[in-house]
Design an enzyme around this catalytic site. Structure first.
Site, PDB file in Angstrom:
ATOM      1  N   ASP A   8       0.994  -1.208  -0.062  1.00  0.00           N
ATOM      2  CA  ASP A   8       0.000  -0.130  -0.143  1.00  0.00           C
ATOM      3  C   ASP A   8       0.809   1.461  -0.069  1.00  0.00           C
ATOM      4  O   ASP A   8       2.230   1.121  -0.085  1.00  0.00           O
ATOM      5  CB  ASP A   8      -1.281   0.137   1.125  1.00  0.00           C
ATOM      6  CG  ASP A   8      -0.487   0.115   2.448  1.00  0.00           C
ATOM      7  OD1 ASP A   8       1.027   0.493   2.349  1.00  0.00           O
ATOM      8  OD2 ASP A   8      -1.213   0.296   3.342  1.00  0.00           O
ATOM      9  N   CYS A  65       2.532  -3.589   4.043  1.00  0.00           N
ATOM     10  CA  CYS A  65       1.875  -2.338   4.455  1.00  0.00           C
ATOM     11  C   CYS A  65       2.769  -1.999   5.507  1.00  0.00           C
ATOM     12  O   CYS A  65       3.590  -2.248   5.919  1.00  0.00           O
ATOM     13  CB  CYS A  65       0.314  -2.728   4.449  1.00  0.00           C
ATOM     14  SG  CYS A  65      -0.245  -3.774   5.878  1.00  0.00           S
ATOM     15  N   GLY A  66       1.990  -0.934   6.226  1.00  0.00           N
ATOM     16  CA  GLY A  66       2.426  -0.241   7.401  1.00  0.00           C
ATOM     17  C   GLY A  66       2.928  -1.268   8.506  1.00  0.00           C
ATOM     18  O   GLY A  66       4.047  -1.551   8.764  1.00  0.00           O
ATOM     19  N   THR A  67       2.058  -2.053   9.076  1.00  0.00           N
ATOM     20  CA  THR A  67       2.284  -3.203   9.946  1.00  0.00           C
ATOM     21  C   THR A  67       2.313  -4.424   9.231  1.00  0.00           C
ATOM     22  O   THR A  67       2.931  -5.564   9.928  1.00  0.00           O
ATOM     23  CB  THR A  67       1.049  -3.375  10.881  1.00  0.00           C
ATOM     24  OG1 THR A  67      -0.233  -3.724  10.210  1.00  0.00           O
ATOM     25  CG2 THR A  67       0.575  -2.117  11.693  1.00  0.00           C
ATOM     26  N   GLY A  68       1.754  -4.533   8.124  1.00  0.00           N
ATOM     27  CA  GLY A  68       1.844  -5.808   7.658  1.00  0.00           C
ATOM     28  C   GLY A  68       0.714  -6.870   7.784  1.00  0.00           C
ATOM     29  O   GLY A  68       0.549  -7.735   7.168  1.00  0.00           O
ATOM     30  N   GLY A  70      -2.546  -5.900   7.887  1.00  0.00           N
ATOM     31  CA  GLY A  70      -3.964  -5.830   6.834  1.00  0.00           C
ATOM     32  C   GLY A  70      -3.437  -6.503   5.708  1.00  0.00           C
ATOM     33  O   GLY A  70      -4.414  -7.384   5.136  1.00  0.00           O
TER      34      GLY A  70
HETATM   35  C1  RB5 Z   1      -2.450   2.425   6.402  1.00  0.00           C
HETATM   36  O1  RB5 Z   1      -3.586   2.028   5.617  1.00  0.00           O
HETATM   37  C2  RB5 Z   1      -2.277   1.223   7.422  1.00  0.00           C
HETATM   38  O2  RB5 Z   1      -3.136   1.096   8.340  1.00  0.00           O
HETATM   39  C3  RB5 Z   1      -1.844  -0.030   6.845  1.00  0.00           C
HETATM   40  O3  RB5 Z   1      -0.580   0.055   6.186  1.00  0.00           O
HETATM   41  C4  RB5 Z   1      -1.349  -1.234   7.673  1.00  0.00           C
HETATM   42  O4  RB5 Z   1      -0.602  -0.952   8.634  1.00  0.00           O
HETATM   43  C5  RB5 Z   1      -2.339  -2.374   8.137  1.00  0.00           C
HETATM   44  O5  RB5 Z   1      -2.035  -3.299   8.649  1.00  0.00           O
END
Ligand code: RB5
Length: 172
Positions: A8, A65-68, A70
């Protein structure tokens, strides 16, 4: 190896770095985006990336993604996908060797770039070991998709639990 990769907007620069990193090591990379920092939503890229693996167009996938969290959960919604969110080298090896994970999930805001490279190396270098035990575990996990519900069938893992009780399983 054919690698499908996607992310993302939070971690585009890390995905771009990995594309170059993988290509420099001779891998054929399909970059599913996103390609810039414009706000998007991670499930789109998790599914797009995992679909290439599920369809056999890529050997393995990488989603960021940010945390991985999602994007890994999103990738796991596809049949045939075993996506593992990994934050260290040992777990990367375990995911491939024991669980035949075919998509690597990474939190680009959680793990530093040096460690991400080592995790990717370990994930790509490690091969699945199709031992009887690993096959049994993975078939039982897949059985959930075929409609078996572990909450309704408490005996589903009896064989493995007996094995653990006999001390024949080494926890890792
Ligand atoms: C940004 O949408 C953030 O919430 C996403 O990158 C991620 O961390 C979700 O798990």
């Amino acid at each position: 190896m054919k690698i499908s990769i996607g992310c993302d907007h939070i971690v585009t620069e890390i995905k771009d770095h990995l594309v170059k990193y993988l290509e420099a090591r001779g891998h054929e990379v399909t970059d599913n985006g996103t390609y810039d920092k414009k706000r998007t939503h991670y499930p789109v890229y998790g599914v797009k990336t995992a679909k290439k693996v599920a369809d056999g167009d890529a050997d393995l996938g990488i989603v960021l993604c940010g945390t991985g969290v999602g994007i890994t959960i999103s990738a796991n919604k596809l049949k045939g996908i075993r996506a593992a969110l990994v934050e260290d080298v040992e777990a990367a090896r375990y995911a491939r060797e024991k669980l035949n994970a075919n998509v690597l999930g990474i939190g680009g805001r959680i793990v530093g770039i040096g460690l991400i490279e080592r995790i990717v190396d370990a994930f790509l270098e490690t091969e699945y070991e199709p031992s009887a035990e690993n096959e049994q575990t993975n078939q039982q996990i897949d059985a959930f998709l075929a409609g078996k519900d572990p909450a309704q069938d408490e005996r589903l893992f009896d064989d493995l639990i007996e094995k653990w009780n006999r001390g024949e399983y080494a926890d890792r």
